[in-house]
Design a protein around this motif. Structure first.
Motif, PDB file in Angstrom:
ATOM      1  N   PRO A 123      56.896   5.452  26.237  1.00  0.00           N
ATOM      2  CA  PRO A 123      55.928   4.373  26.044  1.00  0.00           C
ATOM      3  C   PRO A 123      55.677   3.640  27.372  1.00  0.00           C
ATOM      4  O   PRO A 123      56.559   3.579  28.242  1.00  0.00           O
ATOM      5  N   ALA A 124      54.494   3.088  27.513  1.00  0.00           N
ATOM      6  CA  ALA A 124      54.116   2.394  28.751  1.00  0.00           C
ATOM      7  C   ALA A 124      55.123   1.312  29.136  1.00  0.00           C
ATOM      8  O   ALA A 124      55.463   1.171  30.315  1.00  0.00           O
ATOM      9  N   GLU A 125      55.634   0.565  28.136  1.00  0.00           N
ATOM     10  CA  GLU A 125      56.616  -0.497  28.434  1.00  0.00           C
ATOM     11  C   GLU A 125      57.882   0.080  29.055  1.00  0.00           C
ATOM     12  O   GLU A 125      58.513  -0.538  29.899  1.00  0.00           O
ATOM     13  N   MET A 126      58.272   1.270  28.613  1.00  0.00           N
ATOM     14  CA  MET A 126      59.476   1.889  29.145  1.00  0.00           C
ATOM     15  C   MET A 126      59.224   2.413  30.560  1.00  0.00           C
ATOM     16  O   MET A 126      60.083   2.279  31.425  1.00  0.00           O
ATOM     17  N   ILE A 127      58.049   2.968  30.780  1.00  0.00           N
ATOM     18  CA  ILE A 127      57.709   3.444  32.128  1.00  0.00           C
ATOM     19  C   ILE A 127      57.757   2.279  33.109  1.00  0.00           C
ATOM     20  O   ILE A 127      58.283   2.415  34.214  1.00  0.00           O
ATOM     21  N   GLU A 128      57.234   1.129  32.693  1.00  0.00           N
ATOM     22  CA  GLU A 128      57.274  -0.068  33.543  1.00  0.00           C
ATOM     23  C   GLU A 128      58.704  -0.463  33.887  1.00  0.00           C
ATOM     24  O   GLU A 128      58.997  -0.842  35.015  1.00  0.00           O
ATOM     25  N   LYS A 129      59.595  -0.382  32.909  1.00  0.00           N
ATOM     26  CA  LYS A 129      60.994  -0.778  33.117  1.00  0.00           C
ATOM     27  C   LYS A 129      61.756   0.215  33.995  1.00  0.00           C
ATOM     28  O   LYS A 129      62.792  -0.113  34.556  1.00  0.00           O
ATOM     29  N   THR A 130      61.265   1.448  34.089  1.00  0.00           N
ATOM     30  CA  THR A 130      61.990   2.481  34.841  1.00  0.00           C
ATOM     31  C   THR A 130      61.383   2.751  36.210  1.00  0.00           C
ATOM     32  O   THR A 130      61.888   3.596  36.944  1.00  0.00           O
ATOM     33  N   VAL A 131      60.331   2.037  36.573  1.00  0.00           N
ATOM     34  CA  VAL A 131      59.624   2.322  37.818  1.00  0.00           C
ATOM     35  C   VAL A 131      60.545   2.238  39.046  1.00  0.00           C
ATOM     36  O   VAL A 131      60.390   3.014  39.986  1.00  0.00           O
ATOM     37  N   ASP A 132      61.503   1.331  39.055  1.00  0.00           N
ATOM     38  CA  ASP A 132      62.404   1.180  40.203  1.00  0.00           C
ATOM     39  C   ASP A 132      63.701   1.971  40.061  1.00  0.00           C
ATOM     40  O   ASP A 132      64.564   1.896  40.940  1.00  0.00           O
ATOM     41  N   ALA A 133      63.843   2.720  38.985  1.00  0.00           N
ATOM     42  CA  ALA A 133      65.071   3.512  38.784  1.00  0.00           C
ATOM     43  C   ALA A 133      65.125   4.649  39.796  1.00  0.00           C
ATOM     44  O   ALA A 133      64.084   5.218  40.157  1.00  0.00           O
ATOM     45  N   PRO A 134      66.321   4.996  40.252  1.00  0.00           N
ATOM     46  CA  PRO A 134      66.427   6.136  41.161  1.00  0.00           C
ATOM     47  C   PRO A 134      66.112   7.439  40.428  1.00  0.00           C
ATOM     48  O   PRO A 134      66.179   7.506  39.205  1.00  0.00           O
ATOM     49  N   VAL A 135      65.784   8.451  41.204  1.00  0.00           N
ATOM     50  CA  VAL A 135      65.500   9.783  40.648  1.00  0.00           C
ATOM     51  C   VAL A 135      66.811  10.548  40.542  1.00  0.00           C
ATOM     52  O   VAL A 135      67.616  10.540  41.467  1.00  0.00           O
ATOM     53  N   LEU A 136      67.003  11.206  39.421  1.00  0.00           N
ATOM     54  CA  LEU A 136      68.211  12.017  39.220  1.00  0.00           C
ATOM     55  C   LEU A 136      68.068  13.293  40.026  1.00  0.00           C
ATOM     56  O   LEU A 136      67.078  14.007  39.905  1.00  0.00           O
ATOM     57  N   GLU A 137      69.058  13.570  40.837  1.00  0.00           N
ATOM     58  CA  GLU A 137      69.066  14.801  41.642  1.00  0.00           C
ATOM     59  C   GLU A 137      69.559  15.954  40.798  1.00  0.00           C
ATOM     60  O   GLU A 137      70.373  15.768  39.891  1.00  0.00           O
ATOM     61  N   GLY A 138      69.091  17.170  41.078  1.00  0.00           N
ATOM     62  CA  GLY A 138      69.445  18.350  40.316  1.00  0.00           C
ATOM     63  C   GLY A 138      70.936  18.569  40.149  1.00  0.00           C
ATOM     64  O   GLY A 138      71.392  18.990  39.087  1.00  0.00           O
ATOM     65  N   ALA A 139      71.723  18.260  41.164  1.00  0.00           N
ATOM     66  CA  ALA A 139      73.178  18.455  41.081  1.00  0.00           C
ATOM     67  C   ALA A 139      73.824  17.482  40.104  1.00  0.00           C
ATOM     68  O   ALA A 139      74.935  17.709  39.644  1.00  0.00           O
ATOM     69  N   ASP A 140      73.115  16.402  39.803  1.00  0.00           N
ATOM     70  CA  ASP A 140      73.660  15.403  38.875  1.00  0.00           C
ATOM     71  C   ASP A 140      73.523  15.812  37.419  1.00  0.00           C
ATOM     72  O   ASP A 140      74.090  15.187  36.542  1.00  0.00           O
TER      73      ASP A 140
END
Length: 141
Positions: A123-140
């Motif tokens: 949902p758009a509200e969730m995308i807004e809340k995750t905009v500053d979250a780091p990206v998960l790297e493949g090894a993670d």
């Protein structure tokens, strides 16, 4: 941002070896993750379900490093990550920590689906809340 909650191993979660049964580690992680989702992401499972939005797990990977025992007081952490390919997924890296040592670690993958069926989405509200979250790297994963 790392989110943390504290718990105590319940007596009924102890197996015949006097350690916590492996089934319960993901449950404690779920308790913490759900509190994080409600408190930090401000996503109320019940309200969203009434609106036709279901947040679900699509997978998880868990690694058991050490065992918890009866009465252990421990911490569970939860940190949010975005999908590296921009897919409608969010990842929760979680650890169970006792006396500064990681006992169990996991990555849970979540998404939302329409209650009536259909493709996963955020949902758009969730995308807004995750905009500053780091990206998960493949090894993670």
């Amino acid at each position: 941002m790392e989110y943390t909650k504290e718990y105590t191993v319940k007596d009924e979660h102890i197996d015949v070896q006097q350690i916590m049964d492996g089934l319960y580690y993901p449950f404690y992680m779920e308790y913490c993750r759900h509190d994080y989702i409600r408190e930090v992401l401000v996503f109320d499972f019940e309200d969203q379900a009434k609106k036709g939005v279901h947040m679900v797990l699509s997978g998880y990977k868990i690694q058991f490093l050490r065992s918890l025992k009866k009465g252990d007081q421990f911490k569970v952490t939860c940190t949010l990550y975005k999908d590296p390919a921009g897919q409608p997924k969010i990842y929760f890296k979680q650890s169970i920590i006792l006396n500064g040592k990681v006992m169990t670690k996991a990555v849970f993958t979540g998404t939302c689906v329409p209650a009536t069926g259909g493709r996963p989405y955020l949902p758009a509200e969730m995308i807004e809340k995750t905009v500053d979250a780091p990206v998960l790297e493949g090894a993670d994963l």
